[in-house]
Design a protein around this motif. Structure first.
Motif, mmCIF file in Angstrom:
data_model
loop_
_atom_site.group_PDB
_atom_site.id
_atom_site.type_symbol
_atom_site.label_atom_id
_atom_site.label_comp_id
_atom_site.label_asym_id
_atom_site.label_seq_id
_atom_site.Cartn_x
_atom_site.Cartn_y
_atom_site.Cartn_z
ATOM 1 N N ASN A 138 -8.975 9.831 -1.239
ATOM 2 C CA ASN A 138 -8.876 9.633 0.214
ATOM 3 C C ASN A 138 -10.296 9.735 0.774
ATOM 4 N N GLU B 68 6.855 5.937 1.031
ATOM 5 C CA GLU B 68 7.603 5.172 0.032
ATOM 6 C C GLU B 68 9.106 5.408 0.160
ATOM 7 N N LYS C 237 -1.015 12.185 -2.005
ATOM 8 C CA LYS C 237 0.161 11.815 -2.793
ATOM 9 C C LYS C 237 1.475 12.075 -2.041
ATOM 10 N N THR D 145 -1.832 0.829 -1.639
ATOM 11 C CA THR D 145 -2.202 2.129 -1.072
ATOM 12 C C THR D 145 -2.358 3.158 -2.191
ATOM 13 N N ARG D 146 -1.370 3.176 -3.096
ATOM 14 C CA ARG D 146 -1.407 4.140 -4.202
ATOM 15 C C ARG D 146 -2.586 3.873 -5.133
ATOM 16 N N PRO E 150 -3.859 5.945 2.460
ATOM 17 C CA PRO E 150 -3.285 6.935 1.541
ATOM 18 C C PRO E 150 -3.826 8.335 1.824
ATOM 19 N N LEU F 72 -5.856 5.135 -3.639
ATOM 20 C CA LEU F 72 -5.913 6.596 -3.784
ATOM 21 C C LEU F 72 -6.297 6.967 -5.219
ATOM 22 N N SER G 67 -2.563 4.197 9.917
ATOM 23 C CA SER G 67 -3.194 5.414 9.405
ATOM 24 C C SER G 67 -2.908 6.588 10.330
ATOM 25 N N VAL H 108 1.979 9.457 0.652
ATOM 26 C CA VAL H 108 2.340 8.200 -0.013
ATOM 27 C C VAL H 108 3.822 8.234 -0.392
ATOM 28 N N ARG H 109 4.251 9.364 -0.939
ATOM 29 C CA ARG H 109 5.652 9.505 -1.353
ATOM 30 C C ARG H 109 6.585 9.453 -0.143
ATOM 31 N N ILE I 95 4.182 0.063 -1.580
ATOM 32 C CA ILE I 95 2.833 0.395 -1.112
ATOM 33 C C ILE I 95 1.936 0.624 -2.343
ATOM 34 N N ASP I 96 2.054 -0.302 -3.287
ATOM 35 C CA ASP I 96 1.294 -0.213 -4.531
ATOM 36 C C ASP I 96 -0.213 -0.219 -4.288
#
Length: 351
Positions: free
Chosen positions: A309, A287, A280, A300-301, A277, A304, A337, A283-284, A297-298
């Motif tokens: 990070n 997603e 944000k 991962t979120r 992550p 974060l 990553s 991540v978005r 990717i719950d």
């Protein structure tokens, strides 16, 4: 070709921790001499970063105290040695391995400077063999946790019946610059936290754990300006280009699809996304690209949100969550990553 498996992953949290809501008063105080509009904008960045909580090798007062690079780096060296040892010991206990059974040790960190590197200290404190092969990885930033998995896999493929440890320890708070009012410093202060983790891999027969089906790096051309550190008299000063999520998004099909095809699979067949992550926005971005395929990717979120990070360490925290789940045999995971270079590092695993 020898089969390489991930045997255990363990995380180690630094001793100090704060909620983001408790950090904001310090941010307001720090920026009290700046324009009010700018200060409010920075507070909004902290509030909207998707990080509720983070850990640190220093207490918050120390982070916001003006000190020299030498003083901050001294704290980094002292704490990194401890965290690295604790993470390695934890992973060894989980795997029921003796320290002396390790053949290869990779240490990963980019947020401070120490020579000899962490692995040299671990030989003494943990009791590694005097012929253990050492590899310190220093300048690969957020991607280096996966880089470590790649190096260990290559070593183990070439050496059947061996064991490897990857110890990642990072302290982005040690790089925080009090006199830098750039957006790069503000955004990194809002998203980063400190942490440590260790992954153990093996090319022995009859070991348990997901096997590594493939591993590869992907390097973006002419993108060295996107992310990194400038070494200044006050320490490591963050370089973070706002175009990073957009650049990742444009390269994404080339990063994911040819790699999976090469290993006889596709994104439709990958059940688990084990992503670093970066922040944000990243991540978005990920997603949006995978949501249509019904992937989430719950984890991962959640990493974060709970830890921030932690540079190279973060993806190992996500990986640990997957190793603790009851995943069916034959299901696949994609570990991914991004980091300075600019690069994307990928590992395909199967339970």
């Amino acid at each position: 070709m020898e089969q390489v498996r991930i045997v255990s992953v363990a995380k180690q949290l630094p001793k100090h921790h704060r909620k983001t809501s408790d950090i904001i008063p310090f941010v307001n105080l720090w920026l009290s001499g700046q324009e009010d509009r700018f200060r409010r904008k920075v507070v909004k960045i902290f509030e909207g970063a998707g990080v509720d909580h983070r850990y640190g090798i220093m207490d918050i007062e120390e982070v916001f105290t003006a000190t020299s690079f030498e003083e901050k780096n001294d704290i980094y060296v002292r704490e990194i040695k401890q965290l690295g040892e604790q993470a390695l010991q934890k992973a060894l206990i989980k795997a029921d391995w003796k320290a002396g059974s390790l053949d290869f040790i990779i240490t990963v960190s980019c947020t401070g400077i120490m020579i000899p590197s962490l692995d040299a200290y671990l030989i003494n404190t943990v009791g590694l063999r005097n012929d253990v092969v050492r590899l310190p990885v220093t300048e690969m930033g957020c991607a280096a946790g996966v880089s470590g998995l790649i190096y260990a896999t290559n070593f183990l493929k070439a050496n059947p019946g061996k064991r490897a440890a990857i110890v990642a320890v990072e302290s982005p708070t040690a790089t925080f610059q009090l006199d830098d009012y750039s957006m790069a410093n503000m955004v990194s202060a809002a998203i980063f936290g400190d942490g440590a983790a260790c992954a153990l891999l093996s090319s022995e027969q009859h070991v348990e754990g997901p096997k590594i089906l493939g591993e590869e790096m992907y390097h973006f051309q002419d993108a060295t300006h996107l992310m990194g550190f400038d070494l200044t008299n006050t320490g490591l000063k963050m370089i973070l280009d706002p175009a990073v999520p957009e650049v990742i998004s444009s390269h994404f099909p080339k990063i994911v699809h040819p790699f999976l095809k090469k290993h006889g699979t596709s994104i439709e067949k990958v059940d688990h996304l084990i992503f670093h992550p970066g922040g944000k926005k990243i991540v978005r971005t990920v997603e949006e690209l995978f949501g249509k395929l019904g992937k989430n990717i719950d984890d991962t979120r959640e990493v974060l949100r709970a830890f921030g990070n932690m540079s190279s360490v973060t993806v190992l925290y996500v990986l640990e969550r997957f190793l603790e789940k009851n995943i069916k045999k034959g299901e696949q995971g994609l570990v991914l990553s991004f980091g300075p270079g600019f690069s994307a590092q990928r590992v395909l695993i199967e339970w």
